[in-house]
Every structure is written in C-alpha cells, then in structure tokens.
Design an enzyme around this catalytic site. Structure first.
Site, PDB file in Angstrom:
ATOM      1  N   ALA A  66       0.868  -1.177   0.000  1.00 21.77           N
ATOM      2  CA  ALA A  66       0.000   0.000   0.000  1.00 21.77           C
ATOM      3  C   ALA A  66       0.902   1.223   0.000  1.00 21.77           C
ATOM      4  CB  ALA A  66      -0.877  -0.008   1.246  1.00 21.77           C
ATOM      5  N   GLY A 111       0.353  -4.935   0.962  1.00 25.67           N
ATOM      6  CA  GLY A 111      -0.833  -4.996   0.107  1.00 25.67           C
ATOM      7  C   GLY A 111      -0.567  -5.683  -1.225  1.00 25.67           C
ATOM      8  N   GLU A 114      -0.926  -9.277  -0.461  1.00 32.57           N
ATOM      9  CA  GLU A 114      -2.353  -9.533  -0.195  1.00 32.57           C
ATOM     10  C   GLU A 114      -3.150  -9.597  -1.504  1.00 32.57           C
ATOM     11  OE1 GLU A 114      -2.363  -6.241   2.741  1.00 32.57           O
ATOM     12  OE2 GLU A 114      -3.506  -7.653   3.952  1.00 32.57           O
ATOM     13  N   GLU A 134       4.124  -5.287   7.465  1.00 35.01           N
ATOM     14  CA  GLU A 134       3.318  -4.234   8.106  1.00 35.01           C
ATOM     15  C   GLU A 134       3.683  -3.959   9.564  1.00 35.01           C
ATOM     16  OE1 GLU A 134       2.048  -6.445   5.990  1.00 35.01           O
ATOM     17  OE2 GLU A 134       0.480  -5.518   4.759  1.00 35.01           O
TER      18      GLU A 134
HETATM   19  N1  COA Z   1       4.545   3.188  -0.684  1.00 33.38           N
HETATM   20  C1  COA Z   1       4.932   4.369  -1.232  1.00 33.38           C
HETATM   21  N2  COA Z   1       6.083   4.516  -1.889  1.00 33.38           N
HETATM   22  C2  COA Z   1       6.896   3.447  -1.972  1.00 33.38           C
HETATM   23  C3  COA Z   1       6.557   2.193  -1.430  1.00 33.38           C
HETATM   24  C4  COA Z   1       5.318   2.097  -0.753  1.00 33.38           C
HETATM   25  N3  COA Z   1       4.898   0.952  -0.206  1.00 33.38           N
HETATM   26  N4  COA Z   1       7.554   1.333  -1.671  1.00 33.38           N
HETATM   27  C5  COA Z   1       8.486   2.011  -2.379  1.00 33.38           C
HETATM   28  N5  COA Z   1       8.093   3.291  -2.565  1.00 33.38           N
HETATM   29  C6  COA Z   1       8.794   4.370  -3.259  1.00 33.38           C
HETATM   30  C7  COA Z   1       9.991   4.874  -2.470  1.00 33.38           C
HETATM   31  O1  COA Z   1       9.566   5.826  -1.512  1.00 33.38           O
HETATM   32  C8  COA Z   1      10.823   5.481  -3.581  1.00 33.38           C
HETATM   33  O2  COA Z   1      10.272   6.721  -3.939  1.00 33.38           O
HETATM   34  P1  COA Z   1      11.248   8.020  -4.170  1.00 33.38           P
HETATM   35  O3  COA Z   1      12.146   7.593  -5.301  1.00 33.38           O
HETATM   36  O4  COA Z   1      10.296   9.096  -4.528  1.00 33.38           O
HETATM   37  O5  COA Z   1      11.971   8.200  -2.887  1.00 33.38           O
HETATM   38  C9  COA Z   1      10.581   4.530  -4.749  1.00 33.38           C
HETATM   39  O6  COA Z   1       9.363   3.859  -4.458  1.00 33.38           O
HETATM   40  C10 COA Z   1      11.678   3.493  -4.906  1.00 33.38           C
HETATM   41  O7  COA Z   1      11.814   2.778  -3.699  1.00 33.38           O
HETATM   42  P2  COA Z   1      13.231   2.599  -2.914  1.00 33.38           P
HETATM   43  O8  COA Z   1      12.932   2.368  -1.476  1.00 33.38           O
HETATM   44  O9  COA Z   1      14.149   3.715  -3.274  1.00 33.38           O
HETATM   45  O10 COA Z   1      13.736   1.250  -3.616  1.00 33.38           O
HETATM   46  P3  COA Z   1      14.765   0.196  -2.976  1.00 33.38           P
HETATM   47  O11 COA Z   1      15.110  -0.739  -4.081  1.00 33.38           O
HETATM   48  O12 COA Z   1      15.852   0.886  -2.244  1.00 33.38           O
HETATM   49  O13 COA Z   1      13.899  -0.624  -1.888  1.00 33.38           O
HETATM   50  C11 COA Z   1      11.994  -1.836  -1.068  1.00 33.38           C
HETATM   51  C12 COA Z   1      12.847  -1.444  -2.275  1.00 33.38           C
HETATM   52  C13 COA Z   1      10.750  -2.558  -1.570  1.00 33.38           C
HETATM   53  C14 COA Z   1      12.810  -2.746  -0.117  1.00 33.38           C
HETATM   54  C15 COA Z   1      11.589  -0.548  -0.297  1.00 33.38           C
HETATM   55  O14 COA Z   1      11.048   0.379  -1.230  1.00 33.38           O
HETATM   56  C16 COA Z   1      10.549  -0.769   0.769  1.00 33.38           C
HETATM   57  O15 COA Z   1      10.871  -1.258   1.832  1.00 33.38           O
HETATM   58  N6  COA Z   1       9.268  -0.391   0.510  1.00 33.38           N
HETATM   59  C17 COA Z   1       8.199  -0.482   1.446  1.00 33.38           C
HETATM   60  C18 COA Z   1       7.733  -1.914   1.581  1.00 33.38           C
HETATM   61  C19 COA Z   1       6.667  -2.012   2.635  1.00 33.38           C
HETATM   62  O16 COA Z   1       6.904  -1.894   3.813  1.00 33.38           O
HETATM   63  N7  COA Z   1       5.424  -2.256   2.178  1.00 33.38           N
HETATM   64  C20 COA Z   1       4.320  -2.459   3.039  1.00 33.38           C
HETATM   65  C21 COA Z   1       3.552  -1.215   3.174  1.00 33.38           C
HETATM   66  S1  COA Z   1       2.204  -1.467   4.278  1.00 33.38           S
END
Ligand code: COA
Length: 260
Positions: A66, A111, A114, A134
């Site tokens: 999400a 999400g 999910e 989460e």
């Molecule tokens: N919601 C909003 N934006 C998100 C996102 C999310 N769930 N996951 C990634 N993004 C965005 C990042 O903020 C970043 O945006 P920016 O370039 O404007 O800063 C872009 O997507 C790229 O992500 P980044 O974190 O730079 O990539 P990465 O390869 O370093 O890491 C992940 C990848 C998936 C490990 C990391 O993005 C992450 O942990 N995301 C969240 C996962 C999560 O907790 N999801 C559950 C949400 S309830």
C-alpha cells in the site's frame, strides 16, 4: 481506457493486467486500486478473456505495498474504510469467475502480497522476495492478509511471516505452497503463459464452478462443502459445454467450448 497506472492487453485469451507505477514500485494508492478494480471488471465482461495474469511494470517490483505516503495521514475511520474498500476489490478478483494468476515479477510486499493472495495461482521470479512487513511499520495487514495467508500456508507459517515482518525467498515460498511456480525472471512470463494456456485448454464453466467449490467449500464443514460440490456438479451437468467435453472425448477430437 484512460487509466493512468494500469494497462490491459489480451492475447491468446489471456488478459494481462499490469500495474504500471514503477517509479513508486507500483505501490497501491486509491487511484491504482480503483483502476485495478476497473481492469478486472473489464476482464470479467471481455469475451476475449478466459484468464487474467496480474503483474507489475518494471524489473524490481510486483507491488511494494500500500502507498505508505497515503497511509501516513490516516484516521481510525479512514483506515477502516480503506481496508473495507480494498477488501472489496480483492474479493471481486477472487470471485471473478475466471482464473487469475498473479505473476510476481519482483517484490510483493504488504498490500502487494495480499493482492496476490486473492488471485487463484501465483508464479514468482526466482530472484525476488515477498512478505508482509506491516508490523514493522506498526500497522497490520488490512487487505485480507491475516485471513488468506493462514488459509494458504497454515497458521504457524503465516504467523511467522506476519510477526517477524521478514520477507521470504522464492524457494521458501515454493516450499510453503505460497507460490505454484518459480522461474528465473527472464523465463517467468513464458512459464506463466504455459501454465495459463494449460488451464485455458479446459472448459471455462468447469473452471469457474470448480474454483467456486474450492473457495466456498473451504469456509465450511466438510459435509456442507460436499453439498456445495454436489449442487455445482448438478449445475455443470446441465451445460452444453459438459456434453461437448464428453462427446469430444468419445469421438477422439478436441472439444470446442462455448461457455454455455
Ligand atoms: N509506498 C509508497 N512509496 C513506496 C513504497 C510504498 N509501499 N515502496 C516504495 N516506494 C517508493 C519509495 O519511496 C521510492 O520513492 P522516491 O524515489 O520518490 O523516494 C521509490 O518507491 C523506490 O523505492 P526505494 O525504497 O528507493 O527502492 P529500494 O530498491 O531501495 O527498496 C523496497 C525497495 C521494496 C525494499 C523498499 O522500497 C521498501 O521497503 N518499501 C516499502 C515496503 C513495505 O513496507 N510495504 C508495506 C507497506 S504497508
């Protein structure tokens, strides 16, 4: 169709729905969720579509969860409504009446996982990882993760994934039965297509009713589930497709199903 973040294409009776917001790793905001819902409504009505493959744009992610920026401003009432709306979208995918394969080309987190759990089958790139992170953000899964994950992998494995918030790799996901196929990323689309075409060789009404029997029966006692199966067996017995399937076998030819 005028969607911003979702693409819809059909070939060989496979509709491919691609979540296309790679700059945010295909994170699900309200707009993306509404467009996914619209794409599945189109797939349901589309006579060119016998099965849906749901995937994400870009190399990195299926869906990274999400949209955390959107969640950050949430209130109690807003949170409950968001969860209800999301659950309804996923419920419509699960009850589409056509098989849905989630092709996890990259990260499926929160999400995103999910969403994949509401699909009937899952394929996964060998190089990626999936999970429910989460609780690490002090929220809980809200699009059915606490309910569908234990039903698929068992309570112990689900609770480990949910409580540790740690992602699992592809061999673990395969061993859990959480995904049906793992393939190197470069071969994932071809292997998913092969799985889809195998399914599409079967009677479309039979696919819908067998899926319904599994889904509805899984939520009941055995006796009730068996009654559901009998009723659906009765319904399939009234179809032209069933007569076509049996006649084609006896005549040693390929069946020509009409979905009737
Ligand atoms: N919601 C909003 N934006 C998100 C996102 C999310 N769930 N996951 C990634 N993004 C965005 C990042 O903020 C970043 O945006 P920016 O370039 O404007 O800063 C872009 O997507 C790229 O992500 P980044 O974190 O730079 O990539 P990465 O390869 O370093 O890491 C992940 C990848 C998936 C490990 C990391 O993005 C992450 O942990 N995301 C969240 C996962 C999560 O907790 N999801 C559950 C949400 S309830």
């Amino acid at each position: 169709m005028g969607w911003t973040h979702v693409r819809y294409e059909t070939a060989e009776r496979i509709a491919t729905v691609t979540i296309d917001r790679p700059e945010k790793l295909n994170a699900l905001n309200d707009e993306v969720m509404a467009e996914i819902d619209a794409a599945f409504a189109r797939a349901k009505a589309d006579p060119q579509c016998g099965l849906v493959v749901l995937t994400g744009a870009g190399e990195k992610a299926f869906v990274a969860g999400a949209d955390i920026a959107e969640l950050a401003t949430q209130t109690v009432r807003g949170g409950k409504e968001k969860s209800l709306r999301g659950q309804a979208v996923l419920g419509r995918i699960e009850n589409l009446g056509k098989p849905v394969i989630a092709m996890l080309n990259g990260y499926a987190f929160g999400g995103g996982l999910e969403l994949a759990l509401a699909c009937h089958l899952r394929t996964m790139a060998a190089e990626t990882r999936i999970g429910l992170p989460e609780v690490g953000l002090s929220i809980i899964p809200g699009y059915g993760g606490t309910q569908r994950l234990p039903r698929i992998v068992g309570r112990g494995r689900a609770l480990e994934m949910i409580l540790t918030a740690r992602p699992i790799d592809a061999p673990t996901a395969l061993a859990f039965g959480l995904v049906n196929r793992v393939a190197p990323r470069a071969e994932l689309a071809a292997q998913t297509r092969e799985l889809a075409l195998t399914i599409l060789g079967n009677g479309p009404l039979a696919l819908a009713l067998a899926t319904e029997a599994v889904l509805r029966g899984g939520e009941t006692a055995l006796e009730e589930g068996l009654r559901i199966e009998c009723d659906l067996f009765g319904i399939i017995s009234s179809t032209a497709d069933m007569r076509e399937g049996l006649t084609a076998f006896l005549q040693k030819r390929k069946p020509d199903y009409k979905g009737l």
